[in-house]
Motif scaffolding. Sequence first.
Motif, PDB file in Angstrom:
ATOM      1  N   HIS A   1       0.838  -1.205   0.000  1.00  0.00           N
ATOM      2  CA  HIS A   1       0.000   0.000   0.000  1.00  0.00           C
ATOM      3  C   HIS A   1       0.871   1.253   0.000  1.00  0.00           C
ATOM      4  CE1 HIS A   1      -4.083  -1.648   0.556  1.00  0.00           C
ATOM      5  NE2 HIS A   1      -3.475  -2.636   1.180  1.00  0.00           N
ATOM      6  N   GLN A   2       1.950   1.224   0.796  1.00  0.00           N
ATOM      7  CA  GLN A   2       2.853   2.370   0.848  1.00  0.00           C
ATOM      8  C   GLN A   2       3.539   2.577  -0.496  1.00  0.00           C
ATOM      9  OE1 GLN A   2       3.573   4.634   3.605  1.00  0.00           O
ATOM     10  NE2 GLN A   2       4.251   5.630   1.722  1.00  0.00           N
ATOM     11  N   ALA A   3       3.990   1.470  -1.102  1.00  0.00           N
ATOM     12  CA  ALA A   3       4.644   1.568  -2.409  1.00  0.00           C
ATOM     13  C   ALA A   3       3.673   2.092  -3.462  1.00  0.00           C
ATOM     14  CB  ALA A   3       5.189   0.202  -2.817  1.00  0.00           C
ATOM     15  N   SER A   4       2.412   1.691  -3.365  1.00  0.00           N
ATOM     16  CA  SER A   4       1.400   2.155  -4.322  1.00  0.00           C
ATOM     17  C   SER A   4       1.146   3.647  -4.169  1.00  0.00           C
ATOM     18  CB  SER A   4       0.097   1.378  -4.119  1.00  0.00           C
ATOM     19  OG  SER A   4       0.292  -0.006  -4.326  1.00  0.00           O
ATOM     20  N   ALA A   5       1.130   4.118  -2.924  1.00  0.00           N
ATOM     21  CA  ALA A   5       0.941   5.551  -2.691  1.00  0.00           C
ATOM     22  C   ALA A   5       2.111   6.350  -3.257  1.00  0.00           C
ATOM     23  CB  ALA A   5       0.789   5.820  -1.193  1.00  0.00           C
ATOM     24  N   THR A   6       3.322   5.818  -3.068  1.00  0.00           N
ATOM     25  CA  THR A   6       4.507   6.481  -3.614  1.00  0.00           C
ATOM     26  C   THR A   6       4.445   6.513  -5.136  1.00  0.00           C
ATOM     27  OG1 THR A   6       5.821   5.741  -1.723  1.00  0.00           O
ATOM     28  CG2 THR A   6       7.026   6.427  -3.690  1.00  0.00           C
ATOM     29  N   LEU A   7       4.077   5.377  -5.732  1.00  0.00           N
ATOM     30  CA  LEU A   7       3.942   5.297  -7.187  1.00  0.00           C
ATOM     31  C   LEU A   7       2.900   6.284  -7.698  1.00  0.00           C
ATOM     32  CD1 LEU A   7       4.338   3.926  -9.965  1.00  0.00           C
ATOM     33  CD2 LEU A   7       2.636   2.235  -9.255  1.00  0.00           C
ATOM     34  N   ALA A   8       1.759   6.356  -7.019  1.00  0.00           N
ATOM     35  CA  ALA A   8       0.683   7.248  -7.452  1.00  0.00           C
ATOM     36  C   ALA A   8       1.122   8.708  -7.407  1.00  0.00           C
ATOM     37  CB  ALA A   8      -0.550   7.032  -6.575  1.00  0.00           C
ATOM     38  N   ALA A   9       1.844   9.075  -6.352  1.00  0.00           N
ATOM     39  CA  ALA A   9       2.308  10.457  -6.232  1.00  0.00           C
ATOM     40  C   ALA A   9       3.272  10.809  -7.363  1.00  0.00           C
ATOM     41  CB  ALA A   9       2.981  10.665  -4.872  1.00  0.00           C
ATOM     42  N   ARG A  10       4.187   9.896  -7.659  1.00  0.00           N
ATOM     43  CA  ARG A  10       5.142  10.148  -8.741  1.00  0.00           C
ATOM     44  C   ARG A  10       4.436  10.187 -10.096  1.00  0.00           C
ATOM     45  NH1 ARG A  10      10.278   6.212  -7.243  1.00  0.00           N
ATOM     46  NH2 ARG A  10      10.987   7.349  -5.394  1.00  0.00           N
ATOM     47  N   LEU A  11       3.490   9.274 -10.280  1.00  0.00           N
ATOM     48  CA  LEU A  11       2.765   9.210 -11.544  1.00  0.00           C
ATOM     49  C   LEU A  11       1.959  10.484 -11.778  1.00  0.00           C
ATOM     50  CD1 LEU A  11       2.135   7.423 -13.970  1.00  0.00           C
ATOM     51  CD2 LEU A  11       0.289   6.372 -12.640  1.00  0.00           C
ATOM     52  N   ALA A  12       1.336  10.994 -10.731  1.00  0.00           N
ATOM     53  CA  ALA A  12       0.563  12.235 -10.860  1.00  0.00           C
ATOM     54  C   ALA A  12       1.467  13.393 -11.277  1.00  0.00           C
ATOM     55  CB  ALA A  12      -0.139  12.550  -9.541  1.00  0.00           C
TER      56      ALA A  12
END
Length: 236
Positions: A31-42
């Motif tokens: 979940h933490q990795a997904s949040a990090t990925l989402a922030a970078r992707l945005a």
Amino acid sequence: MTATHGEPSDGEGMAGRLVLVIDATVPAAVHQASATLAARLADEAGLPVTVATAPVDRLDALRDSLGRDADVRRREYAPTPRADASQPMSSAPFLWRRDGRPDWGSMWTTFCELALYGGPPQRGPESPLRAPTNPADSGREMLAEMQRGIWETTGLYAESIEPGWLAVTCESPTMAAWMCAAIILENVDARVEEERLVLPAGPDYQLKDEVKSIITVVAKTHHYWQAHVTGAAEHR
């Protein structure tokens, strides 16, 4: 885990938006990795990213539905095979400055996964760095290298506080505690005293062995704290 996207338009709905849907049962680290990925992707895509969790049966149904839709293009990404997590990480090559001293600031451009997240530890189980049983002052030269290396890689101040121990002043007690826990999993002893991270600094430490390990674990955990813990929190 799946993601969908649409082209920007003047209409309503999900056009111009990215959606990341995660199995609700995956570990907290995912979940933490997904949040990090989402922030970078945005940031990179310039589009809002929605992160959602759902039961795995709904994800399976969605995957099957997408597979039957002729208008949908889908691509699967498999994880890169990881090294045996029980084995220590491979050592970065030593870089030297013109004056013959280690170039700590240029020695790492990337870091492997923390042992906390399943990566190989800095030290193997057969060669951990433990608290000194008979504390003695570290050699002045090696102590200076540890202080310089930590400063060059993190910007954190380190000092000898007692024989055999080096204290790194962190930005907060929370930061010190998080880095301490992560470093212990790298097979390096550590403890916390308020906002200070305390690490072993034995008298027989060698530049290319123990000294480099101490600098590496501080640099690596500091990098993950800045990029993946505080960075992800700022994007929530």
